[in-house]
Every structure is written in C-alpha cells, then in structure tokens.
Design an enzyme around this catalytic site. Structure first.
Site, PDB file in Angstrom:
ATOM      1  N   HIS A 219       7.918  34.569  58.192  1.00 59.44           N
ATOM      2  CA  HIS A 219       7.722  33.322  57.381  1.00 59.44           C
ATOM      3  C   HIS A 219       8.298  32.217  58.245  1.00 59.44           C
ATOM      4  CE1 HIS A 219       7.269  31.441  53.428  1.00 59.44           C
ATOM      5  NE2 HIS A 219       7.863  30.439  54.007  1.00 59.44           N
TER       6      HIS A 219
ATOM      7  N   HIS B 251       3.597  31.225  53.596  1.00 60.38           N
ATOM      8  CA  HIS B 251       3.910  32.222  54.689  1.00 60.38           C
ATOM      9  C   HIS B 251       3.110  32.075  55.885  1.00 60.38           C
ATOM     10  CE1 HIS B 251       5.614  36.213  55.543  1.00 60.38           C
ATOM     11  NE2 HIS B 251       4.197  36.437  56.223  1.00 60.38           N
TER      12      HIS B 251
ATOM     13  N   ASN C 101      13.579  29.840  65.991  1.00 61.46           N
ATOM     14  CA  ASN C 101      13.036  30.762  66.624  1.00 61.46           C
ATOM     15  C   ASN C 101      11.622  30.903  66.089  1.00 61.46           C
ATOM     16  OD1 ASN C 101      15.564  31.244  68.234  1.00 61.46           O
ATOM     17  ND2 ASN C 101      16.328  32.620  66.757  1.00 61.46           N
TER      18      ASN C 101
ATOM     19  N   GLN D 199      16.723  27.235  61.283  1.00 58.64           N
ATOM     20  CA  GLN D 199      18.132  27.667  60.971  1.00 58.64           C
ATOM     21  C   GLN D 199      19.086  26.496  61.277  1.00 58.64           C
ATOM     22  OE1 GLN D 199      19.652  31.776  61.881  1.00 58.64           O
ATOM     23  NE2 GLN D 199      17.619  32.212  62.679  1.00 58.64           N
TER      24      GLN D 199
HETATM   25  O1  LIG Z   1      19.082  34.777  62.527  1.00 54.88           O
HETATM   26  P1  LIG Z   1      18.119  36.000  62.793  1.00 54.88           P
HETATM   27  O2  LIG Z   1      16.612  35.316  62.572  1.00 54.88           O
HETATM   28  O3  LIG Z   1      18.123  36.970  61.816  1.00 54.88           O
HETATM   29  O4  LIG Z   1      18.003  36.371  64.242  1.00 54.88           O
HETATM   30  C1  LIG Z   1      17.577  35.704  65.488  1.00 54.88           C
HETATM   31  O5  LIG Z   1      18.253  34.423  65.766  1.00 54.88           O
HETATM   32  C2  LIG Z   1      19.793  34.321  66.050  1.00 54.88           C
HETATM   33  C3  LIG Z   1      20.077  33.101  66.436  1.00 54.88           C
HETATM   34  O6  LIG Z   1      19.535  32.589  67.626  1.00 54.88           O
HETATM   35  C4  LIG Z   1      19.898  35.383  67.117  1.00 54.88           C
HETATM   36  O7  LIG Z   1      21.354  35.604  67.140  1.00 54.88           O
HETATM   37  C5  LIG Z   1      19.225  36.884  66.968  1.00 54.88           C
HETATM   38  O8  LIG Z   1      19.535  37.765  67.825  1.00 54.88           O
HETATM   39  C6  LIG Z   1      17.653  36.649  66.425  1.00 54.88           C
HETATM   40  O9  LIG Z   1      17.214  38.036  66.112  1.00 54.88           O
END
Ligand SMILES: O=P(O)(O)O[C@H]1O[C@H](CO)[C@@H](O)[C@H](O)[C@H]1O
Ligand SMILES: O=P(O)(O)O[C@H]1O[C@H](CO)[C@@H](O)[C@H](O)[C@H]1O
Lengths: 341, 341
Positions: free
Chosen positions: B166, B115, B155, B170
């Site tokens: 964590h 984590h 992100n 994506q």
């Molecule tokens: O996918 P998560 O982490 O829930 O969400 C984050 O990344 C996504 C992809 O950039 C965005 O659309 C969301 O606004 C952001 O909070």
C-alpha cells in the site's frame, strides 16, 4: 525497570573503526512482513556448467577462453570498474564539482574449478591455497607504484549482486584509498597515537573479557559480532597478533585463517539452512609506501539475511538518508550463531 | 585522445554535500549479467485489499483498526524503530564500546486510501495535500523538545524493502541528528561560512550554467542528477530559493513541489515501463533549536534499477568495503531521463 538496558531499549552505538553511529532497535524484530521474499538458492548446482563464464575451458564474455585450470585461478576482470591505462587528469569547478582520473586493476579469483563448491564446501587445505593466492595478489598489486590500496572481497549469492554463480572473489586495486578504509585509517591512527597499541588489540581484549559477542576462536584468530554491527549477523575476524596486512601472516596463521573462515561460514550455512549469502572482504594496510603501525588486519562479513532464508534486512530509506539501523542486538545474533557450533 | 575524459575514463567524484568520494566507471555498462533478476511488480493491484494492514477500516498487525480514512492518513508506527519513552542512559567502556539511549517517534503516512495509487498516480492537487501533511508533521514533531531531527521518506517497491505494498511514506524523528544529515550540516556550514551563500545555491547555479545534468524544472524547483550521484538514476530536487525546511514553503511553492514530484516520478515510470522503485526523502534543517542559516532544503531520490525493470545496481562488496561505485555517468543518466519528458 526504568533503567536504560541495551537488550531492550532503542539506542545508538558508536563504530570505533569508522567513527560513525548506528541505530539499534532491539524491540523491533516482531514487525509484520508483507514485503519481498528472496529466492532460495538452488541446491543442485552442477560441478561444471557449460554456459558459465568462469568454469575451466569455457569461453568468457569477451571471447577469451579460460585455461583448463585445476586450482584457484586468477585473471583480469574483462569488465573491470578500474583500468590501468587511464590518462592523468582532473576536472574542477569551484569546490563544488570535483573529479579525478583514477587508475586501478580489477581481478577475478575463481576459488576452485568446481562450479558447485563455495568456500564453505572446500577443505581447509584448499581454502589455505586461496589464502596463499590472496597473499600473492596483495604483494604483487601492492608493489605497483600506482596502487595504494588493494581491496580483496567476495560477493556470495545472487542476493548480494554476484553476477555469476560460480564461486569467486574479486580484487579491486587502485590509486586512491577508498572511503571506508580511509575512515578506518583515521580512527586507528588517532587511537595508536594516544595509546601506543592498535585499536583492534584493545578492542579484542575488551571483547574477550566481556565474552558476549564472540562466535568462535582458533589459535590465531577470533570471529565475533562487532559491538557496532549493522547487518543482522555481521561478523569480523580479528587476528590476536597485531599485524597490518596479509603479508605478515605466517604459514601457520594462514592455515588457521583458512580454518576460521571454514568454521564461520559453516555456522552461517546452518543458521537458515541455505548457502548463506554475504559480502565479505579484508581491510588492511594501504600500499601507499607510508608506515602504518596503526593498521590491524581484519576481515568483515556483511550478510543480509534477517529472519529466514527469504527475508533479508533492507538498508533503504532511513538507512540511506539517516544512518544504518538494526533490529536485533549484536549480542543476541552472536548467541544464535554460537548455538550452532 | 590521450586526455582525461569524464565520459570515458574511470574516475572519482567528490560529493560536496557529504564530503565523500565515489568511483565512476563509464565504460563498464556492457559487462554480462548472469546474476539476480528482480520481479516485475504486479500491475494489477486492487483499489482495496482486505488483507492489507494499511487499507481503510482494516485491522493492523497490533490489533488496532484503521479508521475509514478518505485522505492522507498518519498514524504512529506499531513497530517503530524508535520509541518516545526510553529511559536516558548510556553504556561505555573506554572509547571503544559506546552506546547511548535514543528517543524518537516513528510514523506511517498512507498517501491515499487507495491501495493501488502511488504518488505518481495521484493528481497534483492530491500530492499537494501530502506535502501539507509533511509540513504539519515536520512542525509538530520538530517542536517537541526531545526531537532534533525529522526524517521524512518513502521506500517504494518491494525491491526497496517496503514491507507493505500500500503506497505509504514514513517519518522517523529522533533526538540525535543521524550520520548523513550531520555530514551535510558540516559541509554546508563550512561553505556558508566561507561564501555567505548556501552550498546548494551556488551548486544549482553551476548546474544550470553547465546544463548537463538537469532533468526538469518548474517555477520554484529543479530536478537534476547530481554530479556525485551514486545510484544509476539518482536525482535531487532543489528549490531555487534558499530556505532550510519545509515550513518555509509558501502555498505556491508547495503546489509546485507537488508538481515536480509528479513530473519526476512520471519520467521514472516511463524509463523501464514499471512503477519505478526508489527510496526518497527530504533532508532539511535539524530541529535542534539552533540557527542553521547554512541549511538548504532538498529531496533525494535513490532508485536502484540499472539496466531494466529486472536488473538493479547492487551496492555490495566493493561498495560496502570501499566506496560507492557507478557504471553509467550522471550526465548520460540525465540525458536518458530528459529524453522521456
Ligand atoms: O519500516 P518498514 O517498511 O517496515 O521497513 C523498511 O523501511 C525501514 C526504514 O528504511 C528499514 O529499516 C527496513 O529494513 C525496511 O524493510
Ligand atoms: O563485479 P560483478 O560481480 O560483476 O558485480 C558485483 O560486484 C561489484 C563489486 O562489489 C558491484 O559493483 C556490482 O554492482 C555487483 O553486481
């Protein structure tokens, strides 16, 4: 069941004003949030703050003093991103490294001497005076030879990067037409050439006919959530009459514009019970001396809040690298805003 | 004195990869800030957090349990913005209201069971395993008939909208090529047709020759602040060899890619003494079954911090309505990053 449904299925929508697409994910609003919580803006702002650079009579960051102004006050930004006296020139290596000097003027508009009054808190008659100032500024700056575009806007709230809490807007006027209005010019031109009517005239007619995204209407303007909205509660104010810039507004239309701004921002403030942050600004005719019969004046509101006063929509990884994405449909956003009227 | 100088005068720069312009204001970094302060991320993160949706063995938001994973772990996003089983269809009224069903797959990549370990904190050999997973995922998803683009990204940090602390990345894979890679495809295609070499091959040669924006170099890759960077400390990692996607990377290149990611993110963390937030992601060949000799793989890093761990750059009013704007030059940003090596 098995047919495509805008209210239920992920889809892309086309932004007719910019020619770009966005991703809509209607089903996604229930995802868990263990991320950042925004601060709720303090409700208790004094009428006057001795430490504020923008309050009447105070000293600014560059050592100058504000006059003891009693109405909307405009001055040249002490730290403007643009400057009027840049020498002409450019830099180029092949088609890969290209830069050009850019001239411009940045101004700050303190809406009122009061440190505690946002546009929403002001009377319609006072907002009308702000509209008058916008009109004068667009005229004065647009008339300058080296100014081909005048961008008037407001960043409201700390979450929208406002560097000072005293309610104020800005003007960035410059030689080049920036990317976003340039896209809108191209789209509007193509439409006008094909149909002989402005894109937003026909768009507004469709919206009024569908009646799914309208938030509110006054005599001269309509506020709606555009079909292609990217921010959760994004709206656009469109005049019913086709004109290209704020100079064309009659006295009655200016009063009506002040009225719809007041009503729309009041609805926004009700949504999550806070002074609703946003970036907002007008898009209008370039002041490049050319004829722009295609241009249809409008004002965009881009508010970031998504679920509550503390959870905003982040335009980050996918949005920066791919394209904008939204979690609730424009139709449901419009319905929620309408329910607060 | 009176000649145009990139280090001193406001100017516009051209982004050769997207074909769009940005505004650079070198003189502007001294403006006062009475705006939002970001929170400094807590340094004390436990190795395991019983309340985290992503830690091994924990229950996720949808009721499923994570396996007791010990290495990089990939699963389908429980709240994906895209779904695989969307019925085909579209919605259209004139050329103004246009929408299309969109199919896709969203996945989450937990970099490690820990984590508390960001990519920066992981050993190069462990990061290499993440690169292996990226490669496998790009291959698997890209091979699907209905997937024409695979966007892999991260992100990092609450300020970049990460919904869970964590460390994870994506993948959003979908039928349409999103707006940003579509722009890059068009620019790269035009360049390749004219010159018979990839745009980034020639760009990288120019950068190495000018040697003003390079941050660091490994055997196979260069990390630099692009001439057209919009975020204050934005960088791009470009492979010296021209290839279109991560499938083309040799074992040695993958190890080297892991290495440069480690080194670059270590420099970032040193800059303001915090785990440096960013959105980062790879742009690569669409998986649309077409030949793309023009495509040159690369990875963008978009970090928001501007002056300190608590003051970020806001892309707001002018940036949303006009075009991106930056306050320090890419050259000075590269110099600062280089000084931390
Ligand atoms: O996918 P998560 O982490 O829930 O969400 C984050 O990344 C996504 C992809 O950039 C965005 O659309 C969301 O606004 C952001 O909070
Ligand atoms: O001009 P301000 O209020 O100092 O600054 C704010 O608005 C500008 C124009 O949108 C942005 O460039 C800045 O990032 C933002 O903090």
């Amino acid at each position: 069941m098995n047919t495509f449904d805008l209210t239920e299925h992920p889809h892309r929508r086309f932004n007719a004003l910019t020619g770009e697409w966005l991703l809509v994910s209607p089903h996604r609003s229930k995802r868990p949030w263990q991320g950042q919580q925004e601060e709720i803006p303090k409700e208790e702002r004094p009428q006057y703050d001795p430490k504020c650079y923008l309050c009447p009579g105070n000293v600014r960051a560059n050592g100058e003093y504000n006059p003891p102004y009693t109405q909307t006050f405009v001055f040249d930004n002490d730290f403007g991103a643009l400057q009027a006296d840049v020498p002409a020139g450019n830099f180029q290596k092949g088609n890969l490294l290209k830069a050009e000097a850019e001239r411009g003027i940045c101004r700050v508009i303190c809406f009122s001497p009061r440190h505690d009054l946002t546009l929403t808190d002001m009377e319609v008659a006072e907002i009308k005076k702000v509209v008058d100032v916008w009109q004068q500024q667009y005229e004065e700056l647009g008339a300058l030879d080296f100014i081909n575009y005048v961008q008037i806007f407001e960043n409201k709230g700390a979450v929208m990067g406002s560097s000072n809490p005293h309610p104020h807007g800005q003007i960035w006027a410059q030689s080049a037409v920036p990317v976003e209005p340039a896209k809108e010019t191209a789209q509007q031109q193509a439409y006008f050439q094909e149909h002989g009517r402005s894109l937003l005239t026909d768009y507004l007619a469709l919206e009024l006919e569908e009646n799914k995204r309208i938030v509110l209407e006054t005599t001269a303007f309509v506020a709606l959530v555009p079909f292609w909205a990217v921010w959760p509660f994004e709206t656009i104010i469109i005049p019913k009459r086709h004109f290209g810039d704020i100079l064309q507004m009659t006295e009655a239309e200016k009063a009506d514009f002040a009225q719809i701004i007041k009503e729309l921002s009041t609805v926004y403030d009700k949504l999550f019970g806070v002074a609703f942050p946003y970036s907002a600004g007008m898009h209008q005719c370039p002041t490049d001396g050319q004829d722009h019969p295609e241009w249809h004046f409008h004002m965009h509101f881009y508010p970031p809040l998504l679920r509550s006063a503390t959870v905003k929509k982040f335009m980050v990884g996918y949005e920066m690298l791919g394209n904008p994405q939204r979690d609730i449909t424009p139709e449901s956003a419009a319905e929620r805003l309408r329910s607060l009227l």
